[in-house]
Design a protein around this motif. Structure first.
Motif, PDB file in Angstrom:
ATOM      1  N   SER A 127       0.721  -1.140  -0.126  1.00 51.58           N
ATOM      2  CA  SER A 127      -0.081  -0.011   0.178  1.00 51.58           C
ATOM      3  C   SER A 127       0.628   1.390   0.046  1.00 51.58           C
ATOM      4  O   SER A 127       0.459   2.283   0.052  1.00 51.58           O
TER       5      SER A 127
ATOM      6  N   LYS B  94       3.872   1.317  -4.608  1.00 50.75           N
ATOM      7  CA  LYS B  94       2.712   1.796  -5.197  1.00 50.75           C
ATOM      8  C   LYS B  94       2.558   3.428  -5.606  1.00 50.75           C
ATOM      9  O   LYS B  94       1.953   3.810  -6.564  1.00 50.75           O
TER      10      LYS B  94
ATOM     11  N   TYR C 286       1.470   4.753  -9.248  1.00 54.43           N
ATOM     12  CA  TYR C 286       0.513   5.527  -9.335  1.00 54.43           C
ATOM     13  C   TYR C 286       0.855   6.812 -10.086  1.00 54.43           C
ATOM     14  O   TYR C 286       0.400   7.413 -10.950  1.00 54.43           O
TER      15      TYR C 286
ATOM     16  N   LEU D 287       4.158  -4.967 -10.519  1.00 51.92           N
ATOM     17  CA  LEU D 287       4.467  -3.568 -10.553  1.00 51.92           C
ATOM     18  C   LEU D 287       4.706  -3.219 -12.173  1.00 51.92           C
ATOM     19  O   LEU D 287       4.456  -2.279 -12.755  1.00 51.92           O
TER      20      LEU D 287
ATOM     21  N   ILE E 110      -3.647  -2.697  -9.139  1.00 54.16           N
ATOM     22  CA  ILE E 110      -3.228  -2.061  -8.025  1.00 54.16           C
ATOM     23  C   ILE E 110      -4.176  -2.372  -6.750  1.00 54.16           C
ATOM     24  O   ILE E 110      -3.603  -2.807  -5.753  1.00 54.16           O
TER      25      ILE E 110
ATOM     26  N   ALA F 111      -2.606  -5.057  -3.945  1.00 47.90           N
ATOM     27  CA  ALA F 111      -2.454  -4.767  -2.568  1.00 47.90           C
ATOM     28  C   ALA F 111      -2.939  -5.516  -1.526  1.00 47.90           C
ATOM     29  O   ALA F 111      -2.455  -5.886  -0.581  1.00 47.90           O
TER      30      ALA F 111
END
Length: 656
Positions: A300, A304, A308, A359, A381, A385
């Motif tokens: 998280s 990430k 993002y 990823l 995502i 997670a």
């Protein structure tokens, strides 16, 4: 709830809670503060979901000045860390950040106040839900884990308060990062996450922990340098502070060709944070830290943040050669990391390579940049997670049962710890088996990959490799001698609550993937790319038409509900327990080419020298072909070549 309070809870509460945890060092009080903070963050993130998109600029205090001061304090600390550790890479990349930043601000007189400072759109809401719910569960898990961890190490002086301070503060920095519209503020939160990561990896203060923390620091500082160069380029060439608005960058207001170089630098920054090849070393080194750190970094936070940023920037490179190169960098990382995972003998390193690979898949989807690909990236995502958070917590629980991270030592775990094994098996299956969400999202990614054929080939090869390492690990967990009877396993509340909540989350989000997408994720996809076609309807997942792999919407060609697949899955798990139960008369001693010690439950035998020996079975890890020593030189060389081609292509476009 008032928006001022909601932003304060999301960003500042973790900092305040961290300070209180540091001050009140009593175990129960510290745990209570963590639990209350976790509940507040979870409720607050749900309020954001209910409120919907909103813009916000704090008033009153001079927040811009405060962020500037804190930025320089962080960079000065990096310089101190480089000097004290005698790590010249840390020192060099601290200087390559602070020198141009200082020249830009004080030499050139840059002024970077922007409104709105924060933009909380649907994509940011998805991220804050992931950060606040999964991150908070990991913090609760860490309360008991760190108590057991220090008890095992026989520490004279507890460092749990310090650990929880950085862990909880991480969540506030991540919320600030995903909300920030001002690039300068985003950079600040970016560096706070790097600082937290450094402190948490180095927590145990062993030589290995400190060296690995330093590696994480210089690699992420390299990305930070690219971030600063991108900001300066935008500010100087595109009209000042307005060019540092994320809204302006992704709306195309700056002109795509002219903004392509800073966007490429920002993507490079995302690659370093997301541990894409050849920057995987820092994330692998982070495995030395206590397991809650690994869980937080992988599920998280931190990594990430990298994906993002790339997904957020996707509109800025849509339809360009930069998008194709981003897709290839991600797809190659997906394949390379999946291959390397097969050779790993420790559970946490398998999880680390799996994270790097997934990823890479998310970044590849951002590069492909069709509605279906962006939908896949956001679903990945979310599902990754939940599943990866669960699996790292399982890895930590297993470590505290057998005090080993080696997969070979996990043989027979199903008998020693049946509940933990059951939960771990669900976590593993959720990564690759239908009808769990990860497979559904990967299926969407494969559909979308036909827009970049080379990426599609890499996707297929990498997906096949993932089955190998998951199946190999799962087989080791379930490998036991046949025995009668069942053992009861007791887990503490701090362990069992986060584990079972994540298990429930996997099933709930998996069964409800269609309504979750239709009512929630669809709007986040539209924050990145216009996606008129919704890939779900009611409780059905829609099968996209041929042109769904292109930016043009097309009608669906079919649909199917997900929940019957879960029914089939449940029946498949239940049937063996109903019809394959062992009976005493069915058990026979295992023949081991000699005299057995004991009866049917023995795994020992008497050797020729009348010595007792234990039966040993081992897995094959393909070290000669897929080991790090054999494969790393090749994958790193190709990855560096891809990055050079990426910047070569971008410079070619800019200089035209």
């Amino acid at each position: 709830m008032d928006l001022n309070w909601m932003m304060a809870v999301a960003i500042l509460l973790p900092l305040v809670a961290g300070i209180l945890i540091f001050i009140f060092r009593h175990y129960q009080i510290r745990g209570l503060i963590v639990v209350i903070t976790a509940l507040a963050l979870i409720i607050n993130s749900i309020y954001f979901l209910k409120l919907g998109p909103v813009e916000y600029t704090p008033e009153g205090s001079n927040w811009g000045l405060a962020i500037t001061v804190l930025d320089y304090l962080i960079l000065l600390f990096y310089i101190y860390a480089g000097l004290s550790l005698r790590n010249w890479l840390v020192l060099i990349f601290a200087l390559t950040q602070i020198v141009p930043l200082a020249y830009w601000e004080f030499g050139m007189g840059a002024h970077v106040e922007l409104e709105p400072a924060f933009v909380v759109d649907h994509l940011a809401i998805v991220m804050t839900l992931v950060i606040s719910i999964i991150g908070s569960l990991i913090c609760i898990y860490a309360i008991r884990y760190m108590h057991d961890h220090e008890h095992h190490l026989h520490l004279e002086k507890s460092r749990q308060s310090r650990f929880l301070f950085w862990l909880v503060m991480f969540l506030g920095a991540m919320n600030g990062l995903v909300f920030a519209n001002n690039l300068y503020w985003l950079y600040f939160f970016w560096e706070v996450t790097t600082l937290c990561c450094f402190q948490l990896i180095a927590h145990d203060l062993t030589k290995e922990a400190i060296n690995n923390a330093a590696r994480a620091l210089w690699m992420n500082s390299l990305g930070g340098t690219a971030f600063i160069l991108a900001m300066i380029y935008l500010y100087v060439n595109h009209g000042g502070a307005d060019a540092l608005s994320m809204q302006n960058i992704i709306s195309g207001g700056l002109g795509q060709a002219a903004a392509l170089l800073p966007v490429a630098l920002l993507c490079f920054t995302g690659f370093t944070k997301a541990a894409q090849l050849p920057f995987q070393g820092w994330l692998l080194g982070a495995m030395v830290a206590p397991t809650p750190v690994s869980a937080l970094l992988h599920s998280s936070t931190m990594v990430k943040a990298g994906v993002y940023l790339v997904v957020r920037l996707a509109p800025a490179f849509a339809g360009s050669y930069l998008g194709v190169m981003v897709a290839l960098v991600g797809a190659f990382t997906f394949l390379g990391a999946s291959g390397l995972a097969i050779s790993q003998t420790t559970g946490k390193r398998v999880l680390a390579y799996s994270t790097i690979a997934n990823l890479g898949l998310i970044i590849a989807c951002a590069g492909i940049n069709t509605p279906l690909a962006i939908a896949a990236s956001i679903l990945l995502i979310i599902f990754h997670a939940i599943s990866k958070g669960l699996m790292f917590l399982c890895a930590g629980t297993i470590e505290h049962i057998i005090w080993s991270r080696e997969i070979e030592d996990m043989e027979g775990l199903a008998e020693k710890a049946p509940v933990t094994t059951f939960i771990t098996a669900i976590g593993i299956l959720s990564m690759f088996l239908p009808p769990f969400g990860m497979l559904l999202a990967k299926w969407m990614a494969l559909e979308a990959a036909y827009a970049v054929p080379l990426a599609a080939i890499l996707f297929v090869l990498a997906s096949a490799a993932t089955i190998v390492f998951w199946a190999k690990w799962l087989g080791r967990l379930l490998q036991v001698l046949p025995r009668l009877g069942r053992k009861f396993e007791s887990l503490s509340l701090s362990y069992s609550v986060p584990l079972w909540v994540l298990v429930i989350g996997i099933f709930v989000v998996g069964i409800g993937v269609a309504p979750v997408y239709e009512k929630f994720v669809h709007f986040a996809v539209n924050n990145v790319i216009a996606a008129e076609q919704v890939f779900a309807e009611g409780w059905n997942v829609l099968v996209p038409g041929v042109s769904a792999v292109t930016p043009l919407p097309a009608p669906a060609v079919g649909a199917y509900p997900v929940w019957p697949l879960f029914v089939v899955f449940g029946v498949a798990l239940l049937l063996p327990f109903l019809f394959l139960a062992l009976k005493p008369q069915e058990l026979r001693p295992v023949y081991m080419c000699g005299e057995q010690v004991g009866d049917t439950d023995t795994d020992e035998w008497v050797t020729a020298a009348d010595q007792k020996a234990k039966v040993q079975l081992g897995g094959y890890y393909f070290q000669n072909v897929l080991g790090e020593a054999a494969l790393n030189p090749w994958v790193n060389t190709v990855a560096i070549a891809l990055l050079l081609i990426l910047f070569g292509v971008v410079l070619g476009v800019v200089l035209q």
